[in-house]
Design a protein around this motif. Sequence first.
Motif, short mmCIF file in Angstrom:
data_model
loop_
_atom_site.label_atom_id
_atom_site.label_comp_id
_atom_site.label_asym_id
_atom_site.label_seq_id
_atom_site.Cartn_x
_atom_site.Cartn_y
_atom_site.Cartn_z
N LEU A 1 3.66 8.28 1.48
CA LEU A 1 2.81 8.53 0.32
C LEU A 1 2.54 10.02 0.16
O LEU A 1 2.54 10.79 1.14
N ALA A 2 2.29 10.44 -1.08
CA ALA A 2 1.94 11.83 -1.34
C ALA A 2 0.54 12.13 -0.80
O ALA A 2 -0.29 11.23 -0.61
N PHE A 3 0.28 13.41 -0.54
CA PHE A 3 -1.01 13.81 0.02
C PHE A 3 -1.33 15.24 -0.42
O PHE A 3 -0.51 15.90 -1.05
N ASP A 4 -2.51 15.74 -0.06
CA ASP A 4 -2.96 17.11 -0.32
C ASP A 4 -3.61 17.21 -1.70
O ASP A 4 -3.47 16.34 -2.55
N ASP A 5 -4.36 18.31 -1.92
CA ASP A 5 -5.02 18.56 -3.20
C ASP A 5 -4.10 19.33 -4.13
O ASP A 5 -3.42 20.27 -3.70
N ALA A 6 -4.12 18.96 -5.41
CA ALA A 6 -3.30 19.66 -6.38
C ALA A 6 -3.85 21.05 -6.67
O ALA A 6 -3.08 22.01 -6.89
N ASP A 7 -5.19 21.23 -6.63
CA ASP A 7 -5.78 22.51 -6.99
C ASP A 7 -5.97 23.43 -5.79
O ASP A 7 -5.99 24.66 -5.93
N LEU A 8 -6.11 22.87 -4.58
CA LEU A 8 -6.28 23.68 -3.37
C LEU A 8 -5.36 23.17 -2.26
O LEU A 8 -5.81 22.71 -1.21
N PRO A 9 -4.05 23.24 -2.46
CA PRO A 9 -3.14 22.72 -1.44
C PRO A 9 -3.12 23.62 -0.21
O PRO A 9 -3.14 24.85 -0.33
N ASP A 10 -3.08 23.01 0.99
CA ASP A 10 -3.03 23.84 2.20
C ASP A 10 -2.35 23.12 3.37
O ASP A 10 -2.56 23.50 4.53
N LEU A 11 -1.54 22.11 3.11
CA LEU A 11 -0.94 21.32 4.19
C LEU A 11 0.58 21.47 4.21
O LEU A 11 1.20 21.88 3.24
N PHE A 12 1.17 21.11 5.36
CA PHE A 12 2.62 21.13 5.51
C PHE A 12 3.29 20.09 4.63
O PHE A 12 2.70 19.06 4.29
N GLY A 13 4.58 20.30 4.38
CA GLY A 13 5.40 19.26 3.81
C GLY A 13 5.82 18.26 4.86
O GLY A 13 5.98 18.59 6.05
N GLY A 14 5.97 16.98 4.46
CA GLY A 14 6.38 15.93 5.39
C GLY A 14 7.86 15.98 5.70
O GLY A 14 8.67 16.46 4.90
#
Length: 462
Positions: free
Chosen positions: A439-452
Amino acid sequence: LEASDALTNLTINGAIAGTLQVRAPLTFPSTITLSGTLIADDALGVTGDLTVNAGAVVTHTARDGGARLDVTGTLRVNAAGLIALNGRGLPAVVFIDPATFLESATPDYVGESHGCRGGNGAQVYDSARDPALLGSGGGRGSCSSSGGAGGGAIAITATTLVVDGFLRADGNAAAAGGCGAAGGGGAGGTIRAQVGTLAGSGLISAKGGSGNAGGGGGRIALYYTSKTYGGVVSALAMATSVQAQDGTVWMEQGSGALTAEGGILELQGGDSFPSVALRNFGTLALAGPASVAAAVDVRAGSTVRLTDTAALTGVSLLPTIAGTLEVNAPITSPGHSVSGTLVVNEALSVQGDLTVLAGGNVTHLELDDGFDLDVSGTVDVRLGATMRVDGAGFRPGPIAGFGDNGATYSPVTLQVVSGSTPQCGGSHGGRGAGGGAALAFDDADLPDLFGGGGGEGTCNSL
């Protein structure tokens, strides 16, 4: 020669073409010219010079405590001459436990440690500035194939040391796997020299051995009053499937000037030196608030590694980074121009401008926290320069630790979990391709996570 007084009533011609084995501390009363083999299992003093001719070998017995040569004149290793201690340390499947300094059994598929960690190996041991110990042996591979033996150890004092040939204490490579993966390489051994002049153009090395898991680099410490040596110094680890770390190289002139070359030179809090010169494959690791009077030039092919928040308190870097600057602790730095690589693994605050020149790159290591870059001035990424973190996020199957699946974040808990299944793409802002994509994850306006990471491909491909 098995007793310290063995030469009291015995005269040996100094031109040695056969084998001389020294098994007790003694002093040879005249110059030695070696065209055969010298096995130095105990301290050997030489009154005069010791010359190792082409094809001649100086060594010690495997698993012995190491060799010691005290030469009042010149110790000269001519071209194709050998001080050869490769694999003369601890045998395969035996390592030095860094907690007890006792010998223990090396697990299978492990490259062992000494100056730095081997692939999957134990913690390091011995002193970077005054090393004395043997390299540890690597673990077995498939079908009990042999790991590599560790490198031996030698201590040298001489008025002049000339190395035009080879001075080596490398770990041995593991044997090929009997029915699958090979075992672990042996760790590099020890070379310590205290001399007036260091000269020559040969090779001084205590490298780790290769294998499925590499052996860690050894330890080299060279102290000299003057140096004209233009050869190679190396305690590097070999490139392997399970990568080991480079060993340590401490090179110090009588004035206190240091050289980092072919390994890691680490400074701690309280250390104070006039200068550090970086050479090929040299790494200066600043592990505390050390003091270096002259600004450090991060030259192409060299690395400065910052592992303490106060690392730059008493050390300044020249503004242009042509090699690699690796930030592993929150650091505040003046402005820089980067024509090499800036690796930002922790928060970096730049007081001034950051200019990335053509060929330069700003990145972070795989699976680090991502880089946090705060620049008070201008960030200028020039034509031909890059800021790239491609492939530095979650690992794919089958190397992510979730069987055949890639790693990802849970969109609910943000915990690291099993992600995309085989032959399905990794997810992040959108789902990867395939019905088994995470599933997709992270915030659209404040993204700060790795790609899966994506799932495993056919035939165990990544």
